[in-house]
Design an enzyme around this catalytic site. Structure first.
Site, short mmCIF file in Angstrom:
data_model
loop_
_atom_site.label_atom_id
_atom_site.label_comp_id
_atom_site.label_asym_id
_atom_site.label_seq_id
_atom_site.Cartn_x
_atom_site.Cartn_y
_atom_site.Cartn_z
N SER A 1 0.86 3.87 -2.56
CA SER A 1 1.17 5.10 -2.84
C SER A 1 1.73 6.67 -3.01
O SER A 1 1.87 7.32 -4.13
CB SER A 1 1.07 6.04 -1.36
N LYS A 2 3.07 5.81 -3.63
CA LYS A 2 3.83 6.36 -3.44
C LYS A 2 4.78 6.57 -5.39
O LYS A 2 5.41 7.13 -6.29
CB LYS A 2 5.44 5.96 -2.89
N ILE B 1 0.98 -1.29 0.10
CA ILE B 1 0.35 -0.22 0.17
C ILE B 1 0.65 1.50 0.20
O ILE B 1 0.51 2.09 -0.53
CB ILE B 1 -0.85 0.03 1.22
N TYR B 2 2.10 1.13 0.60
CA TYR B 2 2.90 2.26 0.13
C TYR B 2 3.20 2.77 -1.24
O TYR B 2 3.78 3.48 -0.91
CB TYR B 2 4.16 1.95 2.14
N SER B 3 4.23 1.14 -1.46
CA SER B 3 4.44 1.66 -2.61
C SER B 3 3.57 1.50 -3.81
O SER B 3 3.76 2.72 -4.10
CB SER B 3 4.56 0.28 -2.79
#
Length: 242
Positions: free
Chosen positions: A156-157, A152-154
């Site tokens: 977002s970026k 999920i972090y990936s």
């Protein structure tokens, strides 16, 4: 070096800690006036006291559209202009997707993605009208390669990267530069949410960098001649393996 940003006014979201705090310190050292933007009042007071002359606290919750709309007017009232906007604030969610909390996903995406869009949208008209400005977004190496322990972090970026690339093209004709600094793992409060085994291994292997190293890279981006735009600057610890 000490006077490269003299006369410039900067605003840094998430500026009370981590990368944002060190970027504020570095920009101040280069002569800028810096608005430290954060929602943590106690953290803001401590940061500005630590940073000293030239640092100004601006308590804004950048996930609140009303507060974001009031950010630039407050800066202009105090300083008259804004030359540099660093959309730095972010959060982290890692681990296996199936074990995650969708509510936590939403909170992170709102901060990492929506708040970046809103913040940049809020300041661009002023920069365009002046015919100059710099927007820096704190991205991540996870925006260039999907990291398996942080889907999920990936995501977002990756969204941030697409935004930076497209927006840069739209505003280049106004001499407004837009770029992303994309570090690998940095020693900040965000890494406390890493899986313990990953954090332990990274520390042991020297696979983390310090916030000041990111700040120095941001200063490099800001101080290139106006005919040069650094679209992406990826900074990795030497021993970081992805």
């Amino acid at each position: 070096m000490a006077n490269e940003l003299t006369g410039k006014v900067a605003a840094i979201t998430g500026g009370a800690s981590g990368i944002g705090l060190e970027c504020a310190r570095t920009m101040l050292g280069a002569g800028a006036t810096v608005f430290v933007v954060d929602r943590d009042e106690d953290g803001l007071a401590k940061a500005v006291a630590d940073l000293g002359t030239g640092a100004r606290a601006l308590r804004i919750d950048i996930t609140d559209p009303t507060e974001v709309a009031g950010m630039l007017p407050q800066i202009l009232k105090e300083a008259g202009q804004l030359d540099i906007f660093h959309a730095n604030a972010g959060s982290y969610v890692g681990g296996d997707l199936v074990d995650g909390d969708p509510a936590a996903f939403d909170r992170m995406l709102n901060l990492n993605v929506n708040a970046v869009f809103r913040g940049v949208h809020a300041v661009l008209p002023h920069m365009i009208s002046r015919g100059t400005g710099d927007v820096i977004v704190t991205s991540s190496v996870a925006g260039h390669q999907a990291i398996p322990w942080e889907p999920i972090y990936s995501a977002s970026k990756h969204a941030v990267q697409a935004f930076v690339h497209a927006t840069r093209r739209q505003v280049a004709k106004h001499d407004v530069r837009v770029g992303a600094v994309a570090p690998g793992p940095v020693v900040t409060p965000l890494v406390k949410d890493w899986p313990p085994e990953n954090l332990k291994r990274a520390i042991a292997n020297g696979a983390l960098i310090e916030p000041v190293e990111v700040a120095e890279a941001v200063l490099f981006m800001l101080t290139r001649p106006r005919n040069v735009a650094i679209r992406d600057l990826v900074i990795l610890p030497r021993n970081f393996d992805i």
